[in-house]
Motif scaffolding. Structure first.
Motif, PDB file in Angstrom:
ATOM      1  N   LEU A   1     -87.266-128.352  82.927  1.00 31.41           N
ATOM      2  CA  LEU A   1     -86.045-128.959  82.774  1.00 31.41           C
ATOM      3  C   LEU A   1     -85.586-129.886  84.227  1.00 31.41           C
ATOM      4  O   LEU A   1     -85.560-128.457  85.056  1.00 31.41           O
ATOM      5  CB  LEU A   1     -85.045-127.967  82.710  1.00 31.41           C
ATOM      6  CG  LEU A   1     -85.069-127.318  81.651  1.00 31.41           C
ATOM      7  CD1 LEU A   1     -84.370-125.684  81.425  1.00 31.41           C
ATOM      8  CD2 LEU A   1     -85.008-127.781  79.887  1.00 31.41           C
ATOM      9  N   HIS A   2     -85.510-130.287  84.775  1.00 29.21           N
ATOM     10  CA  HIS A   2     -84.832-131.607  85.739  1.00 29.21           C
ATOM     11  C   HIS A   2     -84.055-131.589  86.468  1.00 29.21           C
ATOM     12  O   HIS A   2     -83.847-131.586  87.869  1.00 29.21           O
ATOM     13  CB  HIS A   2     -85.823-133.023  85.676  1.00 29.21           C
ATOM     14  CG  HIS A   2     -86.999-132.442  85.900  1.00 29.21           C
ATOM     15  ND1 HIS A   2     -87.990-132.423  87.055  1.00 29.21           N
ATOM     16  CD2 HIS A   2     -88.365-132.904  85.070  1.00 29.21           C
ATOM     17  CE1 HIS A   2     -89.174-132.624  86.866  1.00 29.21           C
ATOM     18  NE2 HIS A   2     -89.568-132.361  85.331  1.00 29.21           N
ATOM     19  N   GLY A   3     -82.800-131.524  85.409  1.00 29.89           N
ATOM     20  CA  GLY A   3     -81.293-131.473  86.521  1.00 29.89           C
ATOM     21  C   GLY A   3     -80.497-132.105  85.938  1.00 29.89           C
ATOM     22  O   GLY A   3     -80.112-130.816  84.589  1.00 29.89           O
TER      23      GLY A   3
ATOM     24  N   PRO B   1     -90.622-125.369  92.209  1.00 30.86           N
ATOM     25  CA  PRO B   1     -89.882-126.094  93.404  1.00 30.86           C
ATOM     26  C   PRO B   1     -91.086-127.974  92.999  1.00 30.86           C
ATOM     27  O   PRO B   1     -92.129-127.446  91.888  1.00 30.86           O
ATOM     28  CB  PRO B   1     -89.655-125.867  94.373  1.00 30.86           C
ATOM     29  CG  PRO B   1     -90.829-124.812  94.481  1.00 30.86           C
ATOM     30  CD  PRO B   1     -91.152-124.312  92.688  1.00 30.86           C
ATOM     31  N   ASN B   2     -90.286-127.978  93.063  1.00 32.94           N
ATOM     32  CA  ASN B   2     -90.428-130.009  93.332  1.00 32.94           C
ATOM     33  C   ASN B   2     -91.601-130.026  95.198  1.00 32.94           C
ATOM     34  O   ASN B   2     -92.078-128.550  95.343  1.00 32.94           O
ATOM     35  CB  ASN B   2     -89.603-130.668  94.064  1.00 32.94           C
ATOM     36  CG  ASN B   2     -88.601-131.310  92.874  1.00 32.94           C
ATOM     37  OD1 ASN B   2     -87.794-132.265  93.009  1.00 32.94           O
ATOM     38  ND2 ASN B   2     -88.564-131.293  91.632  1.00 32.94           N
ATOM     39  N   PHE B   3     -92.839-131.118  94.672  1.00 40.10           N
ATOM     40  CA  PHE B   3     -93.660-130.739  95.366  1.00 40.10           C
ATOM     41  C   PHE B   3     -93.777-131.885  96.482  1.00 40.10           C
ATOM     42  O   PHE B   3     -93.619-132.435  95.812  1.00 40.10           O
ATOM     43  CB  PHE B   3     -95.160-130.409  95.234  1.00 40.10           C
ATOM     44  CG  PHE B   3     -95.743-131.137  93.369  1.00 40.10           C
ATOM     45  CD1 PHE B   3     -96.517-132.684  93.721  1.00 40.10           C
ATOM     46  CD2 PHE B   3     -94.361-130.199  92.483  1.00 40.10           C
ATOM     47  CE1 PHE B   3     -96.655-133.168  92.601  1.00 40.10           C
ATOM     48  CE2 PHE B   3     -95.956-131.627  91.540  1.00 40.10           C
ATOM     49  CZ  PHE B   3     -95.894-133.112  91.824  1.00 40.10           C
TER      50      PHE B   3
ATOM     51  N   PHE C   1     -78.906-144.978  93.089  1.00 37.36           N
ATOM     52  CA  PHE C   1     -77.202-145.779  93.187  1.00 37.36           C
ATOM     53  C   PHE C   1     -76.646-144.557  91.855  1.00 37.36           C
ATOM     54  O   PHE C   1     -75.994-145.754  91.018  1.00 37.36           O
ATOM     55  CB  PHE C   1     -77.033-147.288  93.214  1.00 37.36           C
ATOM     56  CG  PHE C   1     -77.384-146.998  94.964  1.00 37.36           C
ATOM     57  CD1 PHE C   1     -78.709-147.034  95.392  1.00 37.36           C
ATOM     58  CD2 PHE C   1     -76.619-147.878  95.722  1.00 37.36           C
ATOM     59  CE1 PHE C   1     -78.818-146.926  96.641  1.00 37.36           C
ATOM     60  CE2 PHE C   1     -76.863-147.750  97.043  1.00 37.36           C
ATOM     61  CZ  PHE C   1     -78.130-147.538  97.258  1.00 37.36           C
ATOM     62  N   ARG C   2     -77.044-143.437  91.169  1.00 33.05           N
ATOM     63  CA  ARG C   2     -75.539-142.981  90.570  1.00 33.05           C
ATOM     64  C   ARG C   2     -74.845-142.254  90.989  1.00 33.05           C
ATOM     65  O   ARG C   2     -74.296-142.334  91.878  1.00 33.05           O
ATOM     66  CB  ARG C   2     -76.114-142.506  88.624  1.00 33.05           C
ATOM     67  CG  ARG C   2     -77.290-142.618  88.476  1.00 33.05           C
ATOM     68  CD  ARG C   2     -77.624-141.975  87.623  1.00 33.05           C
ATOM     69  NE  ARG C   2     -78.203-141.276  87.908  1.00 33.05           N
ATOM     70  CZ  ARG C   2     -79.757-139.895  87.650  1.00 33.05           C
ATOM     71  NH1 ARG C   2     -78.725-139.454  86.352  1.00 33.05           N
ATOM     72  NH2 ARG C   2     -79.636-139.527  88.211  1.00 33.05           N
ATOM     73  N   LYS C   3     -73.560-142.040  89.896  1.00 31.93           N
ATOM     74  CA  LYS C   3     -72.158-141.645  90.477  1.00 31.93           C
ATOM     75  C   LYS C   3     -72.443-140.567  91.132  1.00 31.93           C
ATOM     76  O   LYS C   3     -71.394-139.941  91.976  1.00 31.93           O
ATOM     77  CB  LYS C   3     -71.258-141.335  88.992  1.00 31.93           C
ATOM     78  CG  LYS C   3     -69.985-142.194  89.618  1.00 31.93           C
ATOM     79  CD  LYS C   3     -68.744-142.056  88.901  1.00 31.93           C
ATOM     80  CE  LYS C   3     -67.589-142.450  89.111  1.00 31.93           C
ATOM     81  NZ  LYS C   3     -67.921-144.183  90.095  1.00 31.93           N
TER      82      LYS C   3
ATOM     83  N   SER D   1     -74.610-133.207  92.988  1.00 29.85           N
ATOM     84  CA  SER D   1     -74.570-132.449  91.932  1.00 29.85           C
ATOM     85  C   SER D   1     -76.577-132.283  91.963  1.00 29.85           C
ATOM     86  O   SER D   1     -76.771-133.949  92.332  1.00 29.85           O
ATOM     87  CB  SER D   1     -74.559-132.333  90.208  1.00 29.85           C
ATOM     88  OG  SER D   1     -75.842-131.763  89.356  1.00 29.85           O
ATOM     89  N   GLU D   2     -77.032-131.939  92.489  1.00 25.22           N
ATOM     90  CA  GLU D   2     -78.828-131.801  92.942  1.00 25.22           C
ATOM     91  C   GLU D   2     -79.540-130.817  92.480  1.00 25.22           C
ATOM     92  O   GLU D   2     -78.854-129.770  92.861  1.00 25.22           O
ATOM     93  CB  GLU D   2     -78.627-132.290  94.200  1.00 25.22           C
ATOM     94  CG  GLU D   2     -80.332-132.891  95.015  1.00 25.22           C
ATOM     95  CD  GLU D   2     -80.218-134.699  93.872  1.00 25.22           C
ATOM     96  OE1 GLU D   2     -80.882-134.947  92.960  1.00 25.22           O
ATOM     97  OE2 GLU D   2     -79.377-135.531  94.465  1.00 25.22           O
ATOM     98  N   SER D   3     -80.567-130.897  91.591  1.00 22.48           N
ATOM     99  CA  SER D   3     -81.350-129.510  91.099  1.00 22.48           C
ATOM    100  C   SER D   3     -82.302-128.807  92.234  1.00 22.48           C
ATOM    101  O   SER D   3     -82.296-127.824  92.392  1.00 22.48           O
ATOM    102  CB  SER D   3     -81.756-130.065  89.698  1.00 22.48           C
ATOM    103  OG  SER D   3     -82.614-130.669  89.577  1.00 22.48           O
TER     104      SER D   3
END
Ligand code: GMT
Length: 375
Positions: free
Chosen positions: A120-122, A173-175, A207-209, A281-283
């Protein structure tokens, strides 16, 4: 292992993570099969262990909406069967997790067991997934996956809060791959962007909301009022026009460059002094990690997984969503003093090293082993 990877092949964070993971696994000796509708944007190198299977769609006048899910499920069945895959790893729940479930059921009817790991990414959880039109399918397919990972502890908690999920979720986590993301000497580029040795502030996104790109310009205006500075806006998307308009309204457009989509993002980060990520929002915040790897401190909101990446007062600062005054105050604090800026740059780089690909890759490999031996 022989692993099938399903992802969006675009520049979005989930597609980037899936592609970079696949490339790293292939370099580590695994056989990796990407299964998607076009060649992933970052699948740009050759390895004898990398394969790409395109999902082709039959066009038919009856279809107002192309039945991509059915085409993808059929392709998964075909690739798992004929390439004798050990595991499917799907990135972004919608629609990949439910499609993988369908493929798994079809393969079971042929006597083939294929374990499925869903990452799941966000926005698949925080925005799109919890929408009523998707949530029953997302809940079901998370519960039916053989393994589930999230990219932060915050996203794990949100998944358990929003959905009726009754299973363990592993946080991986991301890497960052330091062989690509490191500070490069780009003095000629820096002189072209900032001929008066102005501070360079950068933002990259789609550039999304949710990215609050107008807040980026508002923060920049406050900084620019007191410090000679330039803003680089990298990427493209629905909010670009409004953001450009705001830069004109605020009278800073001569110091703001909208660069559009760029491949060599590490070169732009190498001439940057500060990165802005005021998202609502930022996962995790992969773009901020890319900046930190190039020695760029980060001013971010304190939402989602960002506090797990950006350390308050060390690698940058975090403020409440929309508090552009606080973000600008912190930005000026970092930028106004050369020695202090250098301390933040070093600390941002040190923090990024916690997320080195070499440390995170074994977490995925071990998890795959666990899932395969349990199923
Ligand atoms: O928002 C994006 O940039 C795209 C989005 C996606 O799902 O493709 O990115 C999400 O996944 C990234 C990789 O795991 C995370 O680093 C981003 O924080 C996350 N974006 C959001 O949560 C808004």
């Amino acid at each position: 292992m022989k692993i099938g990877i399903v992802c969006y092949p675009t520049f979005g964070g989930s597609g980037v993570v899936a592609t970079e993971l696949g490339k790293a696994l292939a370099s580590n000796g695994h056989e990796i099969h990407f299964i998607t509708y076009s060649q992933p944007a970052r699948l740009d190198f050759f390895s004898e262990n990398l394969y790409y299977h395109e999902v082709s769609m039959a066009q038919y006048p009856l279809f107002d909406f192309s039945p991509y899910e059915s085409a993808l499920a059929s392709k998964l069945v075909d690739v798992v069967k004929f390439e004798k895959l050990d595991l499917l790893h799907v990135h972004y729940a919608i629609p990949h997790a439910s499609v993988a479930y369908l493929a798994k059921q079809i393969l079971a009817s042929h006597g083939i067991n294929i374990p499925v790991v869903t990452t799941l990414h966000g926005t698949d959880i925080t925005l799109v997934g919890k929408d009523k039109s998707f949530s029953p399918v997302v809940t079901f397919s998370i519960n039916q996956s053989d393994g589930v990972t999230t990219v932060s502890e915050s996203l794990r908690e949100q998944t358990l809060e929003y959905f009726d999920v009754n299973r363990d979720i592993r946080v991986i986590p991301n890497f960052i791959d330091f062989s690509r993301f490191h500070n490069k000497s780009k003095e000629h580029f820096k002189r072209a962007i900032a001929p008066g040795n102005e501070r360079v502030i950068t933002h990259t996104s789609n550039f999304r909301k949710v990215k609050n790109t107008q807040d980026v310009v508002r923060i920049f205006k406050r900084v620019n009022d007191v410090l000679p500075s330039k803003l680089l806006m990298v990427g493209d998307g629905p909010e670009r026009h409004n953001t450009e308009e705001l830069a004109r309204e605020l009278g800073v457009s001569q110091d703001v460059r909208f660069l559009g989509k760029q491949d060599a993002i590490e070169e732009i980060l190498s001439v940057s002094d500060l990165f802005l990520m005021p998202s609502s929002s930022e996962s995790f915040g992969l773009a901020a990690l890319e900046a930190m790897a190039c020695h760029v401190p980060v001013i971010s909101s304190n939402t989602g997984g960002l506090p797990e990446l950006n350390v308050q007062g060390i690698s940058g600062f975090l403020s409440n969503i929309g508090d552009v005054d606080d973000m600008a105050k912190h930005a000026i604090h970092i930028l106004e003093d050369c020695d202090r800026l250098q301390v933040f740059k070093d600390a941002a780089f040190a923090r990024a090293q916690e997320f080195d690909l070499a440390k995170i890759l074994p977490l995925y490999e071990n998890y795959y082993e666990e899932v395969v031996s349990a199923s």
